[in-house]
Design a protein around this motif. Structure first.
Motif, PDB file in Angstrom:
ATOM      1  N   ARG A   4       0.841  -1.202   0.000  1.00 52.47           N
ATOM      2  CA  ARG A   4       0.000   0.000   0.000  1.00 52.47           C
ATOM      3  C   ARG A   4       0.873   1.248   0.000  1.00 52.47           C
ATOM      4  NH1 ARG A   4      -4.756   0.679   4.227  1.00 52.47           N
ATOM      5  NH2 ARG A   4      -5.622  -0.878   2.825  1.00 52.47           N
ATOM      6  N   LEU A   5       0.624   2.106  -0.992  1.00 48.99           N
ATOM      7  CA  LEU A   5       1.269   3.410  -1.083  1.00 48.99           C
ATOM      8  C   LEU A   5       0.258   4.454  -0.655  1.00 48.99           C
ATOM      9  CD1 LEU A   5       3.466   5.441  -1.940  1.00 48.99           C
ATOM     10  CD2 LEU A   5       2.578   5.271  -4.284  1.00 48.99           C
ATOM     11  N   LEU A   6       0.622   5.248   0.339  1.00 48.18           N
ATOM     12  CA  LEU A   6      -0.216   6.343   0.814  1.00 48.18           C
ATOM     13  C   LEU A   6       0.310   7.652   0.234  1.00 48.18           C
ATOM     14  CD1 LEU A   6      -2.427   7.503   2.713  1.00 48.18           C
ATOM     15  CD2 LEU A   6      -0.668   7.544   4.523  1.00 48.18           C
ATOM     16  N   ILE A   7      -0.579   8.392  -0.414  1.00 52.30           N
ATOM     17  CA  ILE A   7      -0.238   9.722  -0.920  1.00 52.30           C
ATOM     18  C   ILE A   7      -1.012  10.724  -0.075  1.00 52.30           C
ATOM     19  CG2 ILE A   7      -0.354  11.315  -2.879  1.00 52.30           C
ATOM     20  CD1 ILE A   7      -0.279   8.826  -4.730  1.00 52.30           C
ATOM     21  N   VAL A   8      -0.284  11.574   0.628  1.00 50.00           N
ATOM     22  CA  VAL A   8      -0.879  12.627   1.446  1.00 50.00           C
ATOM     23  C   VAL A   8      -0.384  13.947   0.879  1.00 50.00           C
ATOM     24  CG1 VAL A   8      -1.072  13.647   3.753  1.00 50.00           C
ATOM     25  CG2 VAL A   8      -0.933  11.157   3.490  1.00 50.00           C
ATOM     26  N   ALA A   9      -1.285  14.667   0.207  1.00 52.79           N
ATOM     27  CA  ALA A   9      -0.858  15.873  -0.499  1.00 52.79           C
ATOM     28  C   ALA A   9      -1.894  16.980  -0.365  1.00 52.79           C
ATOM     29  CB  ALA A   9      -0.608  15.565  -1.968  1.00 52.79           C
ATOM     30  N   HIS A  10      -1.408  18.145  -0.006  1.00 48.57           N
ATOM     31  CA  HIS A  10      -2.251  19.338   0.110  1.00 48.57           C
ATOM     32  C   HIS A  10      -2.445  19.918  -1.290  1.00 48.57           C
ATOM     33  CE1 HIS A  10      -4.098  22.711   2.043  1.00 48.57           C
ATOM     34  NE2 HIS A  10      -3.186  23.561   1.637  1.00 48.57           N
ATOM     35  N   ALA A  11      -3.696  20.177  -1.649  1.00 47.03           N
ATOM     36  CA  ALA A  11      -4.013  20.638  -3.012  1.00 47.03           C
ATOM     37  C   ALA A  11      -5.053  21.764  -2.954  1.00 47.03           C
ATOM     38  CB  ALA A  11      -4.506  19.471  -3.847  1.00 47.03           C
ATOM     39  N   PRO A  12      -4.637  22.970  -2.558  1.00 48.70           N
ATOM     40  CA  PRO A  12      -5.597  24.070  -2.394  1.00 48.70           C
ATOM     41  C   PRO A  12      -5.956  24.814  -3.676  1.00 48.70           C
ATOM     42  CG  PRO A  12      -3.421  24.809  -1.749  1.00 48.70           C
ATOM     43  CD  PRO A  12      -3.303  23.336  -2.100  1.00 48.70           C
ATOM     44  N   SER A  13      -5.320  24.470  -4.781  1.00 47.79           N
ATOM     45  CA  SER A  13      -5.568  25.195  -6.034  1.00 47.79           C
ATOM     46  C   SER A  13      -5.728  24.189  -7.169  1.00 47.79           C
ATOM     47  CB  SER A  13      -4.388  26.122  -6.346  1.00 47.79           C
ATOM     48  OG  SER A  13      -3.250  25.350  -6.697  1.00 47.79           O
ATOM     49  N   PRO A  14      -6.251  24.648  -8.302  1.00 46.76           N
ATOM     50  CA  PRO A  14      -6.365  23.729  -9.446  1.00 46.76           C
ATOM     51  C   PRO A  14      -5.024  23.104  -9.854  1.00 46.76           C
ATOM     52  CG  PRO A  14      -7.713  25.680  -9.830  1.00 46.76           C
ATOM     53  CD  PRO A  14      -6.906  25.940  -8.578  1.00 46.76           C
ATOM     54  N   ASN A  15      -3.950  23.884  -9.836  1.00 47.74           N
ATOM     55  CA  ASN A  15      -2.653  23.338 -10.238  1.00 47.74           C
ATOM     56  C   ASN A  15      -2.115  22.332  -9.221  1.00 47.74           C
ATOM     57  OD1 ASN A  15      -2.457  24.560 -12.726  1.00 47.74           O
ATOM     58  ND2 ASN A  15      -1.315  26.320 -11.973  1.00 47.74           N
ATOM     59  N   THR A  16      -2.287  22.603  -7.925  1.00 48.68           N
ATOM     60  CA  THR A  16      -1.786  21.646  -6.942  1.00 48.68           C
ATOM     61  C   THR A  16      -2.652  20.390  -6.931  1.00 48.68           C
ATOM     62  OG1 THR A  16      -2.914  22.863  -5.173  1.00 48.68           O
ATOM     63  CG2 THR A  16      -0.550  23.283  -5.479  1.00 48.68           C
ATOM     64  N   LEU A  17      -3.919  20.526  -7.280  1.00 45.64           N
ATOM     65  CA  LEU A  17      -4.772  19.348  -7.442  1.00 45.64           C
ATOM     66  C   LEU A  17      -4.273  18.508  -8.620  1.00 45.64           C
ATOM     67  CD1 LEU A  17      -7.193  17.658  -6.613  1.00 45.64           C
ATOM     68  CD2 LEU A  17      -8.616  19.126  -8.054  1.00 45.64           C
ATOM     69  N   ARG A  18      -3.846  19.170  -9.683  1.00 48.23           N
ATOM     70  CA  ARG A  18      -3.271  18.449 -10.826  1.00 48.23           C
ATOM     71  C   ARG A  18      -2.031  17.662 -10.411  1.00 48.23           C
ATOM     72  NH1 ARG A  18      -2.045  22.239 -15.587  1.00 48.23           N
ATOM     73  NH2 ARG A  18      -1.550  20.245 -16.584  1.00 48.23           N
ATOM     74  N   LEU A  19      -1.237  18.231  -9.499  1.00 47.98           N
ATOM     75  CA  LEU A  19      -0.043  17.525  -9.023  1.00 47.98           C
ATOM     76  C   LEU A  19      -0.432  16.285  -8.233  1.00 47.98           C
ATOM     77  CD1 LEU A  19       2.224  20.505  -7.912  1.00 47.98           C
ATOM     78  CD2 LEU A  19       2.331  19.202 -10.060  1.00 47.98           C
ATOM     79  N   ARG A  20      -1.408  16.418  -7.337  1.00 48.52           N
ATOM     80  CA  ARG A  20      -1.843  15.248  -6.557  1.00 48.52           C
ATOM     81  C   ARG A  20      -2.414  14.172  -7.478  1.00 48.52           C
ATOM     82  NH1 ARG A  20      -5.628  16.490  -1.712  1.00 48.52           N
ATOM     83  NH2 ARG A  20      -7.280  16.495  -3.278  1.00 48.52           N
ATOM     84  N   GLU A  21      -3.196  14.594  -8.465  1.00 51.15           N
ATOM     85  CA  GLU A  21      -3.753  13.634  -9.428  1.00 51.15           C
ATOM     86  C   GLU A  21      -2.650  12.978 -10.249  1.00 51.15           C
ATOM     87  OE1 GLU A  21      -6.473  16.250 -11.418  1.00 51.15           O
ATOM     88  OE2 GLU A  21      -8.107  15.814 -10.007  1.00 51.15           O
TER      89      GLU A  21
END
Length: 154
Positions: A4-21
């Motif tokens: 299991r890989l856990l990704i914990v990422a803060h994504a407060p903007s459209p661009n940072t959401l793109r990074l998490r995705e």
């Protein structure tokens, strides 16, 4: 049994959401078949998620030369409950830094050192104005972690 890989990422903007995705897309690459990927915002993740994972990918924005308050909150709630249980946990970090990211990197590294987690790659600092290449670099990081977990090298 899948890792299991856990990704914990803060994504407060459209661009940072793109990074998490992108991190998730890389981790779920079709060639990686035996890794379960769990993606959570820092305020939704906690010690139980860390205890259940085999590696962790952290993502944050640079906020006033520090990590996001949300990621700091995640660490505040999780630090002592996992301190003795997850030493050696493979981890990686990406920082979306409007400036240089140095303070953010140093802050996260200090906490990771205290937890005795194991860096599997140098932190990825995405500096300056937005570049489309950031998305590709984070996707590669997600793939690297998932493939490394699956193959047993992490």
């Amino acid at each position: 049994m899948p890792k299991r890989l856990l990704i914990v990422a803060h994504a407060p903007s459209p661009n940072t959401l793109r990074l998490r995705e992108a991190a998730e897309r890389g981790a779920r690459h079709p060639d990686v078949e035996n890794v379960e990927v769990v993606v959570k915002a820092p305020l939704e993740a906690g010690p139980e998620d860390i205890r259940a994972c085999d590696a962790i990918l952290l993502g944050t924005t640079e906020n006033l030369g520090y990590m996001s308050g949300a990621l700091k909150d995640f660490f505040d709630r999780s630090y002592y409950p996992v301190l003795e249980k997850k030493q050696g946990l493979p981890c990686a970090l990406y920082v979306r830094a409007g400036h240089d990211g140095t303070g953010t990197r140093r802050a996260v590294e200090g906490i990771v050192t205290g937890l005795r987690w194991r860096w599997v790659q140098e932190p990825l600092i995405l500096r300056g104005d937005w570049q489309e290449a950031f998305v590709e670099r984070v996707e590669e990081l997600g793939l690297y972690l998932a493939a490394g977990l699956e193959s047993g090298i992490l």
